[in-house]
Design a protein around this motif. Structure first.
Motif, PDB file in Angstrom:
ATOM      1  N   LYS A 106       1.590   9.379  -5.692  1.00  0.00           N
ATOM      2  CA  LYS A 106       1.951  10.819  -5.459  1.00  0.00           C
ATOM      3  C   LYS A 106       2.922  11.265  -6.865  1.00  0.00           C
ATOM      4  O   LYS A 106       2.921  12.475  -7.116  1.00  0.00           O
ATOM      5  CB  LYS A 106       2.648  10.932  -4.184  1.00  0.00           C
ATOM      6  N   ASP A 107       3.688  10.481  -7.077  1.00  0.00           N
ATOM      7  CA  ASP A 107       4.840  10.701  -8.009  1.00  0.00           C
ATOM      8  C   ASP A 107       4.107  11.124  -9.179  1.00  0.00           C
ATOM      9  O   ASP A 107       4.621  12.093  -9.985  1.00  0.00           O
ATOM     10  CB  ASP A 107       5.727   9.499  -8.204  1.00  0.00           C
ATOM     11  N   GLU A 108       2.991  10.595  -9.749  1.00  0.00           N
ATOM     12  CA  GLU A 108       2.293  10.534 -10.883  1.00  0.00           C
ATOM     13  C   GLU A 108       1.604  11.648 -10.929  1.00  0.00           C
ATOM     14  O   GLU A 108       1.399  12.616 -11.747  1.00  0.00           O
ATOM     15  CB  GLU A 108       1.771   9.194 -11.371  1.00  0.00           C
ATOM     16  N   SER A 109       0.807  12.150  -9.753  1.00  0.00           N
ATOM     17  CA  SER A 109       0.186  13.460  -9.679  1.00  0.00           C
ATOM     18  C   SER A 109       0.968  14.522  -9.719  1.00  0.00           C
ATOM     19  O   SER A 109       0.769  15.696 -10.098  1.00  0.00           O
ATOM     20  CB  SER A 109      -0.878  13.426  -8.314  1.00  0.00           C
ATOM     21  N   GLY A 110       2.140  14.621  -9.159  1.00  0.00           N
ATOM     22  CA  GLY A 110       3.265  15.430  -9.184  1.00  0.00           C
ATOM     23  C   GLY A 110       3.680  15.847 -10.536  1.00  0.00           C
ATOM     24  O   GLY A 110       3.870  16.776 -10.959  1.00  0.00           O
TER      25      GLY A 110
ATOM     26  N   LEU B   4       0.968  -1.204   0.029  1.00  0.00           N
ATOM     27  CA  LEU B   4      -0.019  -0.072   0.011  1.00  0.00           C
ATOM     28  C   LEU B   4       0.936   1.358   0.186  1.00  0.00           C
ATOM     29  O   LEU B   4       0.518   2.143  -0.763  1.00  0.00           O
ATOM     30  CB  LEU B   4      -1.019   0.038   1.256  1.00  0.00           C
ATOM     31  N   GLU B   5       1.974   1.332   0.624  1.00  0.00           N
ATOM     32  CA  GLU B   5       2.800   2.291   0.826  1.00  0.00           C
ATOM     33  C   GLU B   5       3.514   2.643  -0.634  1.00  0.00           C
ATOM     34  O   GLU B   5       3.644   3.714  -1.048  1.00  0.00           O
ATOM     35  CB  GLU B   5       3.983   2.279   1.945  1.00  0.00           C
ATOM     36  N   LYS B   6       3.947   1.401  -1.295  1.00  0.00           N
ATOM     37  CA  LYS B   6       4.368   1.883  -2.487  1.00  0.00           C
ATOM     38  C   LYS B   6       3.322   2.166  -3.558  1.00  0.00           C
ATOM     39  O   LYS B   6       3.682   3.124  -4.312  1.00  0.00           O
ATOM     40  CB  LYS B   6       4.960   0.341  -2.974  1.00  0.00           C
ATOM     41  N   ALA B   7       2.497   1.824  -3.498  1.00  0.00           N
ATOM     42  CA  ALA B   7       1.471   2.226  -4.384  1.00  0.00           C
ATOM     43  C   ALA B   7       0.859   3.680  -4.238  1.00  0.00           C
ATOM     44  O   ALA B   7       0.714   4.567  -5.026  1.00  0.00           O
ATOM     45  CB  ALA B   7      -0.065   1.396  -4.156  1.00  0.00           C
TER      46      ALA B   7
END
Length: 126
Positions: free
Chosen positions: A116-120, A108-111
């Motif tokens: 977050k990376d993709e939204s950034g 879950l933490e990895k997902a």
């Protein structure tokens, strides 16, 4: 019609295959037993043991691809918590494997980090 059956074979009254004719079918049965039947029985025995040892708090992977934590176990059904507040009831036979403790939290933490990376990245490119 003589070209279909040779006269020498038609005249002979002896059977063409004796015990040697049984060797091939017996060998096939033995090969099928060791290559197909025995391993399948072993897998079924292991799965039955896995399902019978299922307990509350285990993190599991189902045959449908869901990962969750077992919250209640019955004779044939188990309750599975997929996320906080989302619980489903499933057949115990649908359990594919028991995951190591903490595997669900780590995934879950990895997902979440990937989201977050993709939204950034999406915000910067616009």
């Amino acid at each position: 019609m003589d070209f279909f059956i040779s006269d020498a074979l038609a005249q002979s009254g002896e059977p063409a295959a004796g015990i040697t004719g049984l060797i091939f079918p017996i060998a096939l049965i033995v090969i099928f037993y060791f290559l197909l039947i025995r391993p399948q029985q072993k897998r079924a025995k292991e799965h039955k043991k896995l399902v019978s040892n299922l307990s509350k708090g285990d993190e599991i992977l189902t045959t449908g691809g869901f990962v969750g934590r077992v919250t209640d176990v019955g004779d044939t059904y188990a309750n599975l918590e997929l996320a906080e507040g989302i619980e489903v009831r499933m057949q115990k036979s649908a359990v594919a494997q028991v995951l190591p403790k903490g595997a669900m939290k780590g995934s879950l933490e990895k997902a979440e980090a990937a989201a977050k990376d993709e939204s950034g990245k999406g915000g910067k490119s616009k």
